[in-house]
Scaffold this active site. Structure first.
Site, PDB file in Angstrom:
ATOM      1  N   GLU A 132       0.679  -1.257   0.081  1.00 22.01           N
ATOM      2  CA  GLU A 132       0.034  -0.024  -0.002  1.00 22.01           C
ATOM      3  C   GLU A 132       0.789   1.368   0.140  1.00 22.01           C
ATOM      4  O   GLU A 132       0.634   2.306  -0.575  1.00 22.01           O
ATOM      5  CB  GLU A 132      -0.906   0.012   1.324  1.00 22.01           C
ATOM      6  CG  GLU A 132      -2.042  -0.871   0.986  1.00 22.01           C
ATOM      7  CD  GLU A 132      -1.743  -2.460   1.752  1.00 22.01           C
ATOM      8  OE1 GLU A 132      -0.228  -2.427   2.034  1.00 22.01           O
ATOM      9  OE2 GLU A 132      -2.639  -3.111   1.756  1.00 22.01           O
ATOM     10  N   MET A 173      24.069   9.077   3.797  1.00 16.69           N
ATOM     11  CA  MET A 173      23.988  10.727   4.583  1.00 16.69           C
ATOM     12  C   MET A 173      24.359  10.248   6.206  1.00 16.69           C
ATOM     13  O   MET A 173      24.819  11.279   6.830  1.00 16.69           O
ATOM     14  CB  MET A 173      22.709  10.931   4.478  1.00 16.69           C
ATOM     15  CG  MET A 173      22.479  12.302   4.658  1.00 16.69           C
ATOM     16  SD  MET A 173      23.563  13.542   3.840  1.00 16.69           S
ATOM     17  CE  MET A 173      23.094  14.192   2.470  1.00 16.69           C
ATOM     18  N   PHE A 177     -12.020  -7.494  13.188  1.00 18.46           N
ATOM     19  CA  PHE A 177     -10.714  -7.629  12.487  1.00 18.46           C
ATOM     20  C   PHE A 177     -10.414  -6.652  11.412  1.00 18.46           C
ATOM     21  O   PHE A 177     -11.099  -6.161  10.707  1.00 18.46           O
ATOM     22  CB  PHE A 177     -11.054  -9.113  11.695  1.00 18.46           C
ATOM     23  CG  PHE A 177      -9.905  -9.386  10.683  1.00 18.46           C
ATOM     24  CD1 PHE A 177      -8.674  -9.780  11.169  1.00 18.46           C
ATOM     25  CD2 PHE A 177      -9.990  -9.385   9.362  1.00 18.46           C
ATOM     26  CE1 PHE A 177      -7.622 -10.129  10.412  1.00 18.46           C
ATOM     27  CE2 PHE A 177      -8.986  -9.878   8.422  1.00 18.46           C
ATOM     28  CZ  PHE A 177      -7.783 -10.409   9.217  1.00 18.46           C
ATOM     29  N   GLN A 178      -9.179  -6.321  11.167  1.00 17.49           N
ATOM     30  CA  GLN A 178      -8.680  -5.263  10.465  1.00 17.49           C
ATOM     31  C   GLN A 178      -9.304  -3.898  10.847  1.00 17.49           C
ATOM     32  O   GLN A 178      -9.475  -3.051   9.774  1.00 17.49           O
ATOM     33  CB  GLN A 178      -8.668  -5.381   9.055  1.00 17.49           C
ATOM     34  CG  GLN A 178      -7.556  -6.703   8.613  1.00 17.49           C
ATOM     35  CD  GLN A 178      -7.230  -6.920   7.202  1.00 17.49           C
ATOM     36  OE1 GLN A 178      -8.248  -6.639   6.557  1.00 17.49           O
ATOM     37  NE2 GLN A 178      -5.991  -7.472   7.066  1.00 17.49           N
ATOM     38  N   LYS A 214     -17.689  -1.024   4.802  1.00 18.25           N
ATOM     39  CA  LYS A 214     -17.904  -1.682   3.718  1.00 18.25           C
ATOM     40  C   LYS A 214     -19.348  -1.823   3.578  1.00 18.25           C
ATOM     41  O   LYS A 214     -19.596  -2.071   2.104  1.00 18.25           O
ATOM     42  CB  LYS A 214     -17.479  -3.095   4.131  1.00 18.25           C
ATOM     43  CG  LYS A 214     -17.350  -4.092   3.173  1.00 18.25           C
ATOM     44  CD  LYS A 214     -16.791  -5.335   3.630  1.00 18.25           C
ATOM     45  CE  LYS A 214     -16.795  -6.645   2.428  1.00 18.25           C
ATOM     46  NZ  LYS A 214     -16.234  -7.852   2.952  1.00 18.25           N
TER      47      LYS A 214
END
Lengths: 565, 116
Positions: A53, A476, A115-116, A165
């Site tokens: 993602e 760096m 969940f999630q 959803k």
């Protein structure tokens, strides 16, 4: 009757977002189902499946930055959404218009540790320009249109839309009325531009200080006409690179921590700083109290909160540069030749500083000198090429040694400084501009943060070229450890890097490794001319550091340069 | 030339905002990000579309930057700032900033227009 998910796709299509980046998962599945059916429904929205993602988020950023259009990314709830957050924070700090759509658990499950389930709205508040959570399918179209408006209005930025959803799955029986928010007010007056003209006329050593805002406003051409008319010296920030033509005689280059010495010295000596779409970032100013100490400041910016935030200025104008630059041009075009001749000694002083501080590509050692490599690459590339960077030494070398005539061709994570930006941003840029060369200049530390996006390049056969600058170190950080931590090189060794070309070949991307200076010319020719994706792995001289450097807390004239050591 | 103040600023902010269930979250995040803490807060529904938010805040950062940032929020229609310490002392004694009606101070956009 449409579902909420169908309406989401229809609205995206209607808004011109026909290319989106994302990664599917449980709570965003209705949207992916609508994407699957979008072609047969005659609303074709092409989805680019990234491999993470965060990659999708940066691809959307790269797409937006390379075009000025709004980038769109999709992710599921929970970890999918949290993986987007870094890209959204990056977009906020660099003022990039991105709309992120995330799935959320169904409304009856919200707040139950489902969940999630993660409160992504809460997470996004600090990293986005604005966030929505749509709790009624009737509000979907209005919300998406508002999100696009907000992402682009005034100072651009990312907007997140979190959609449960069941809202995606429900039938849309009726829709809420469309209700776009207020436009950012333009408060500038013609009097102010008269004052601006007087400030400029009264100055003996005026200097343009150009940030990313000039390009974002779509006013680069007009600004360059103004510059040509006035023949005044100009410096740019990292994000302003490209707004001043590379061959402009009084273009002093980038200022700040790793800026050109001539640029820094000229700014320290100027008596008027004309700041356009810039924000006095600490990487630009060094010790703020010592920055351009003799200068009055004229600051024009669309974001009112940037005015007088760090530097108290003589004249602050809260105005979009799209409006401001023509007004400023009008005032300055009325100046006589005699009035503009007063700056001739200053022009000559700046020309001298520029001449005295040219980059040197003499390198007494055997290995590959990264600045020279990038200069050679720059000379070989067509002017329309897009170069994306990761973050670190290579990023600064790109800014210093490659020439750009368009800010949309130099995509570098400026404000956030996000390692792992370059490869997925190149994916987005190549999708947006398939006819142009797109080069991702990566560091060996940074590339490992999003190397999975080689899979996206392979899947869509995107002709992204990867130039990996490998010093087997987090360069760096190592440089700072050498300079400021008594050479205690804590956790910056990457000598156990993978075989990068073998890794690229596993993704069916051809490439080669070079290790000596006499291989550079041929390798770069192959790299530029190759059709399709290519991976050039360059093992550079590992002792090379980025110079000059303004030490933390120092003034910009106190830069150090050990390039001859 | 720096904007860093050594003593905490106390200020009263009066915001007129479009109604939104997510409004307070955004306002509080902006306050914290710009370096201020909330001493007292009160909200009042003006009508179905608008809410008034009164905030007493304390911090060492720059108040005008906070004010401009709040003005930049999509829902915020007006933002008035009062820094008068005597009035604020009275306000604290009274406990509730919402019953104090500050005179509209000069909006920052006008200050910018004046070159402040």
């Amino acid at each position: 009757m449409k579902t909420g998910a169908d309406l989401i796709i229809d609205t995206l299509y209607d808004l011109g977002a026909n290319e989106v980046f994302g990664y599917p998962g449980g709570t965003i599945m209705p949207v992916y189902d609508a994407l699957f059916r979008s072609l047969e429904r005659d609303v074709p929205v092409k989805h680019y499946l990234c491999r993470h993602e965060q990659g999708a988020g940066f691809a959307a950023v790269g797409y937006a930055r390379a075009t000025g259009k709004t980038g769109v990314c999709l992710a599921t709830s929970g970890p999918g959404a949290t993986n987007l957050i870094t890209a959204l924070a990056d977009a906020k700090l660099d003022s990039v218009p991105v709309v992120a759509i995330t799935g959320q658990v169904p409304r009856p499950l919200m707040g139950t540790n489902a969940f999630q389930e993660v409160d992504v709205f809460g997470l996004s508040v600090a990293s986005c320009k604005h966030s929505f959570q749509v709790m009624d399918q009737a509000e979907l179209e209005d919300t998406i249109r508002q999100a696009f408006f907000i992402a682009n209005d005034g100072r651009p930025g990312p907007v997140l839309i979190d959609i449960p959803k069941d809202v995606q799955m429900n039938q849309v029986v009726k829709q809420a009325p469309l209700n776009l928010p207020k436009r950012t007010e333009q408060m500038a007056t013609s009097t102010q531009f008269g004052q601006a003209k007087n400030l400029i006329l009264d100055s003996k050593k005026p200097m343009f200080y150009i940030g990313g805002g000039v390009d974002i406003s779509g006013i680069t051409e007009e600004f360059q006409s103004l510059l040509t008319h006035c023949q005044l010296p100009a410096v740019t920030t990292l994000k302003g690179i490209g707004s001043v033509p590379a061959n402009y005689p009084l273009g002093m280059g980038m200022l700040g921590m790793h800026g050109n010495a001539g640029a820094n010295l000229a700014v320290q000596d100027c008596d008027l700083l004309i700041a356009l779409g810039a924000r006095f970032d600490d990487r630009v100013t060094g010790r703020l109290a010592s920055f351009a100490p003799n200068a009055k400041v004229l600051h024009i910016d669309v974001d009112n909160s940037e005015l007088n935030k760090l530097r108290q200025v003589e004249l602050a104008i809260n105005c979009c540069l799209e409006t401001a630059i023509p007004l400023l041009s009008k005032e300055l075009n009325e100046m006589s030749i005699n009035e503009m001749d007063q700056w001739q000694p200053w022009r000559e002083q700046c020309s001298g500083l520029k001449q005295d501080n040219q980059w040197s590509y003499d390198f007494p050692h055997k290995g590959i000198y990264a600045p020279a490599l990038l200069k050679q690459l720059s000379d070989k590339l067509p002017e329309s090429s897009v170069v994306t960077c990761d973050v670190g030494q290579h990023q600064m070398w790109v800014a210093q040694h490659m020439a750009f005539n368009n800010t949309k061709n130099h995509l570098s994570s400026g404000g956030a400084g996000t390692m792992g930006f370059g490869l997925p941003a190149a994916v987005g840029a190549k999708v947006a501009r398939p006819e142009d060369q797109v080069i991702a200049v990566c560091g060996d530390g940074s590339i490992m943060m999003n190397i999975q996006e080689l899979g996206t390049i392979k899947r869509f056969n995107l002709g992204v070229k990867v130039l990996l600058i490998d010093n087997a170190k987090l360069g760096m950080v190592k440089q700072w450890q050498e300079l400021f931590f008594d050479k205690r090189l804590s956790e910056t060794d990457l000598s156990d890097n993978p075989e990068f070309v073998t890794l690229a070949k596993a993704f069916d991307i051809p490439g080669q490794t070079i290790t000596s200076a006499d291989e550079v010319e041929d390798a770069l020719t192959t790299f530029v001319q190759h059709q399709g994706p290519y991976f050039l792995h360059v093992k550079i001289d590992a002792a090379t550091n980025v110079w000059p450097l303004v030490p933390p807390g120092a003034a910009n004239q106190e830069m150090i340069d050990n390039s001859n050591n | 030339m720096t904007n860093l103040h050594n003593t905490p600023n106390l200020a009263h902010l009066n915001l007129v905002c479009v109604q939104s269930s997510l409004l307070l979250e955004r306002i509080l995040q902006t306050l914290r990000y710009r370096g201020f803490n909330v001493v007292n807060m009160n909200t009042l529904e003006i009508n179905e579309q608008e809410t008034e938010v009164n905030l007493l805040v304390k911090g060492q950062a720059k108040l005008t930057t906070l004010q401009k940032s709040l003005e930049g929020l999509v829902e915020v229609q007006q933002c008035y700032l009062t820094e008068d310490q005597a009035k604020l002392a009275t306000l604290i004694e009274m406990g509730l900033p919402s019953i104090y009606s500050p005179p509209p101070s000069t909006p920052s956009s006008v200050l910018a227009a004046e070159g402040a």
